[in-house]
Design a protein around this motif. Structure first.
Motif, PDB file in Angstrom:
ATOM      1  N   LYS A 167      -3.582  10.046  -4.041  1.00  0.00           N
ATOM      2  CA  LYS A 167      -4.541   8.944  -3.883  1.00  0.00           C
ATOM      3  C   LYS A 167      -3.825   7.706  -3.342  1.00  0.00           C
ATOM      4  O   LYS A 167      -2.697   7.414  -3.712  1.00  0.00           O
ATOM      5  CB  LYS A 167      -5.194   8.624  -5.224  1.00  0.00           C
ATOM      6  CG  LYS A 167      -6.262   7.544  -5.119  1.00  0.00           C
ATOM      7  CD  LYS A 167      -7.051   7.403  -6.399  1.00  0.00           C
ATOM      8  CE  LYS A 167      -8.164   6.379  -6.187  1.00  0.00           C
ATOM      9  NZ  LYS A 167      -9.106   6.374  -7.281  1.00  0.00           N
ATOM     10  N   GLN A 168      -4.478   6.987  -2.458  1.00  0.00           N
ATOM     11  CA  GLN A 168      -3.957   5.718  -1.953  1.00  0.00           C
ATOM     12  C   GLN A 168      -4.137   4.650  -3.030  1.00  0.00           C
ATOM     13  O   GLN A 168      -5.169   4.607  -3.707  1.00  0.00           O
ATOM     14  CB  GLN A 168      -4.709   5.297  -0.686  1.00  0.00           C
ATOM     15  CG  GLN A 168      -4.566   6.263   0.464  1.00  0.00           C
ATOM     16  CD  GLN A 168      -3.454   5.863   1.393  1.00  0.00           C
ATOM     17  OE1 GLN A 168      -3.424   4.745   1.854  1.00  0.00           O
ATOM     18  NE2 GLN A 168      -2.552   6.779   1.662  1.00  0.00           N
ATOM     19  N   LEU A 171       4.628   5.330  -6.777  1.00  0.00           N
ATOM     20  CA  LEU A 171       3.989   5.175  -5.463  1.00  0.00           C
ATOM     21  C   LEU A 171       5.035   5.374  -4.389  1.00  0.00           C
ATOM     22  O   LEU A 171       6.141   4.825  -4.478  1.00  0.00           O
ATOM     23  CB  LEU A 171       3.408   3.767  -5.289  1.00  0.00           C
ATOM     24  CG  LEU A 171       2.171   3.374  -6.059  1.00  0.00           C
ATOM     25  CD1 LEU A 171       1.778   1.941  -5.705  1.00  0.00           C
ATOM     26  CD2 LEU A 171       1.026   4.310  -5.767  1.00  0.00           C
ATOM     27  N   LYS A 173       2.572   9.387  -5.813  1.00  0.00           N
ATOM     28  CA  LYS A 173       3.424  10.571  -5.680  1.00  0.00           C
ATOM     29  C   LYS A 173       3.521  11.332  -6.998  1.00  0.00           C
ATOM     30  O   LYS A 173       3.596  12.554  -7.004  1.00  0.00           O
ATOM     31  CB  LYS A 173       4.818  10.149  -5.220  1.00  0.00           C
ATOM     32  CG  LYS A 173       5.754  11.311  -4.997  1.00  0.00           C
ATOM     33  CD  LYS A 173       7.063  10.851  -4.397  1.00  0.00           C
ATOM     34  CE  LYS A 173       7.973  12.054  -4.143  1.00  0.00           C
ATOM     35  NZ  LYS A 173       9.231  11.618  -3.553  1.00  0.00           N
ATOM     36  N   LYS A 224       0.838  -1.187   0.000  1.00  0.00           N
ATOM     37  CA  LYS A 224       0.000   0.000   0.000  1.00  0.00           C
ATOM     38  C   LYS A 224       0.878   1.244   0.000  1.00  0.00           C
ATOM     39  O   LYS A 224       1.881   1.312   0.709  1.00  0.00           O
ATOM     40  CB  LYS A 224      -0.913   0.013   1.227  1.00  0.00           C
ATOM     41  CG  LYS A 224      -1.951   1.115   1.200  1.00  0.00           C
ATOM     42  CD  LYS A 224      -2.902   0.994   2.381  1.00  0.00           C
ATOM     43  CE  LYS A 224      -3.999   2.028   2.288  1.00  0.00           C
ATOM     44  NZ  LYS A 224      -4.936   1.901   3.403  1.00  0.00           N
ATOM     45  N   GLY A 225       0.490   2.207  -0.816  1.00  0.00           N
ATOM     46  CA  GLY A 225       1.248   3.439  -0.878  1.00  0.00           C
ATOM     47  C   GLY A 225       0.379   4.598  -1.317  1.00  0.00           C
ATOM     48  O   GLY A 225      -0.833   4.479  -1.462  1.00  0.00           O
ATOM     49  N   THR A 226       1.025   5.725  -1.528  1.00  0.00           N
ATOM     50  CA  THR A 226       0.361   6.942  -1.978  1.00  0.00           C
ATOM     51  C   THR A 226       0.943   7.338  -3.325  1.00  0.00           C
ATOM     52  O   THR A 226       2.169   7.329  -3.503  1.00  0.00           O
ATOM     53  CB  THR A 226       0.589   8.082  -0.963  1.00  0.00           C
ATOM     54  OG1 THR A 226       0.104   7.657   0.311  1.00  0.00           O
ATOM     55  CG2 THR A 226      -0.141   9.343  -1.384  1.00  0.00           C
ATOM     56  N   TYR A 266      -2.437   0.443  -4.355  1.00  0.00           N
ATOM     57  CA  TYR A 266      -1.637  -0.735  -4.036  1.00  0.00           C
ATOM     58  C   TYR A 266      -0.776  -1.117  -5.225  1.00  0.00           C
ATOM     59  O   TYR A 266      -1.230  -1.082  -6.366  1.00  0.00           O
ATOM     60  CB  TYR A 266      -2.532  -1.940  -3.712  1.00  0.00           C
ATOM     61  CG  TYR A 266      -3.296  -1.812  -2.429  1.00  0.00           C
ATOM     62  CD1 TYR A 266      -2.789  -2.345  -1.247  1.00  0.00           C
ATOM     63  CD2 TYR A 266      -4.523  -1.159  -2.388  1.00  0.00           C
ATOM     64  CE1 TYR A 266      -3.501  -2.227  -0.054  1.00  0.00           C
ATOM     65  CE2 TYR A 266      -5.229  -1.048  -1.205  1.00  0.00           C
ATOM     66  CZ  TYR A 266      -4.713  -1.585  -0.045  1.00  0.00           C
ATOM     67  OH  TYR A 266      -5.405  -1.470   1.121  1.00  0.00           O
TER      68      TYR A 266
END
Length: 69
Positions: free
Chosen positions: A53-54, A27, A14, A10-12, A56
């Protein structure tokens, strides 16, 4: 969400760089830890991927290469 792949990170989002056919997604998984993926532009649009936005990163183990020096 249930998937058969064993590795999901899981990430954001970038950074999003759209090309004519593909989109490069970066991400941020943690401070200073980034993962970059190239997906189709239509997939990026369908997922509404925008900075902040989050999301995966789903990694199928057969597609991961490990190396050492």
């Amino acid at each position: 969400m249930e998937i058969s792949a064993r590795n999901s990170l899981k990430g954001t989002v970038k950074k999003v760089i759209h090309g004519s056919v593909n989109t490069e997604i970066t991400l941020e998984l943690g401070p200073g830890v980034e993962l970059v993926s190239i997906i189709t532009k239509s997939s990026a649009e369908k997922l509404s991927l925008v900075e902040g936005k989050q999301a995966y990163a789903v990694i199928k183990s057969s597609d991961v290469i490990v190396a050492v020096d």
